[in-house]
Enzyme design. Sequence first.
Site, PDB file in Angstrom:
ATOM      1  N   ILE A 157       0.831  -1.206   0.000  1.00 33.63           N
ATOM      2  CA  ILE A 157       0.000   0.000   0.000  1.00 33.63           C
ATOM      3  C   ILE A 157       0.865   1.256   0.000  1.00 33.63           C
ATOM      4  CG2 ILE A 157      -1.754   1.299   1.272  1.00 33.63           C
ATOM      5  CD1 ILE A 157      -2.667  -1.487   2.381  1.00 33.63           C
ATOM      6  N   ARG A 217      -4.015   0.777  10.886  1.00 29.20           N
ATOM      7  CA  ARG A 217      -4.657   0.204  12.065  1.00 29.20           C
ATOM      8  C   ARG A 217      -4.732   1.264  13.151  1.00 29.20           C
ATOM      9  NH1 ARG A 217      -7.753  -4.114  11.025  1.00 29.20           N
ATOM     10  NH2 ARG A 217      -6.655  -5.602   9.694  1.00 29.20           N
ATOM     11  N   GLU A 231     -14.064   0.178  17.223  1.00 29.39           N
ATOM     12  CA  GLU A 231     -14.926   0.185  16.044  1.00 29.39           C
ATOM     13  C   GLU A 231     -16.174  -0.643  16.336  1.00 29.39           C
ATOM     14  OE1 GLU A 231     -12.713  -1.009  12.573  1.00 29.39           O
ATOM     15  OE2 GLU A 231     -11.179   0.522  12.873  1.00 29.39           O
ATOM     16  N   HIS A 289     -13.886   2.560   8.232  1.00 32.78           N
ATOM     17  CA  HIS A 289     -13.071   1.382   7.908  1.00 32.78           C
ATOM     18  C   HIS A 289     -13.510   0.748   6.587  1.00 32.78           C
ATOM     19  CE1 HIS A 289     -10.410  -1.897   9.935  1.00 32.78           C
ATOM     20  NE2 HIS A 289     -10.157  -1.787   8.638  1.00 32.78           N
TER      21      HIS A 289
END
Length: 349
Positions: A180, A259, A288, A307
Amino acid sequence: MPTTVLAAGDHFVLPRLLTQELRDAVPEPAALDIRELQLPWPHTPFGKVAEVDEASGSEDDIIEALRGKQICVTQMAPLTERILTACPDLELFCVSRGGPVNANLDAATRHGVAVCYAPGRNAVATAEHTLALILAAARGIGDVHADLKQGAWRGDYYDYANCGIEIDGSTIGLVGFGAIGSRVARVLAAMGATILVHDPYVRPEAVRGLAQLVTLEELLDRSRIVSLHARVTDETRGMIGRAQIASMPRGAVLVNCARGALLDYDAVCDALNDGHLGGAGFDVYPDEPVPAGSRLLSAPGVVLTPHIAGASREVAHKAARIVAAEVARYLRGEPLTHCANPEAVRTRR
């Protein structure tokens, strides 16, 4: 006799996508006997199931669906000690996620069940979402969007003190340079940014011509925008705290699509409120869903998404395709490409 397979999909990686990719990967019509199971995620949040994390569906439901099945392809179904004991025919469990967090690997190995996963499935989607948050946070789009939706056309956003910053000419720090982070770096460099990278596992030649490898301290000190792309380990948990945020230039922007455990969000809110941070963009959080009373919901200059960085239709297809390819390899007796416990692979009879 055909190989029996459970395609335990959900509302993202659909059961029919798993089935279609299996049919494409194993084209012999009689080779597979596939049963589909619909799991409730994300309409029902995932959670802990017995000893595994981030799973969807009950042990009883999975046991019933897996009886007599040799292979399971899924994204969220749990694989626990109890399920493994109740389903002795199971040989291969393929998780279409970046890691098999919903599988008890130790128990699977003891029961001779190989567990595969799908690394890199959402790298493109997450990189693109990161770029969206960087741009939105750098230009204050979250706040101006909210004002305009409430009917306020505020000219003071054109005040010098309230203007955002450009990517072109900015120094941007990326903490982590994996699948990423490296994609984010290439796009930002093409937009005219100077890229700094902190990643102790990356060699200098991997970034040559694109970025400069630096210490975390230098990255934070020099970067107008910082984006996190590290995995959570004992080494990285809480790596960006109050002291690290204070060392960033005043008005800097901080983005996290990796994260929540990497970052002290209370320190972020303090820095946004006192103006030390000029903006922030987050897709991941310590809790979350985000609690109703979270300070993030009222902090200025922050852009929030729930998310969903890895949520694209292409990701669902890639995820299904990766695990289907593992099934095809297994049936051909070939080595598995992404197996978390290769010692458990059985010799196919």
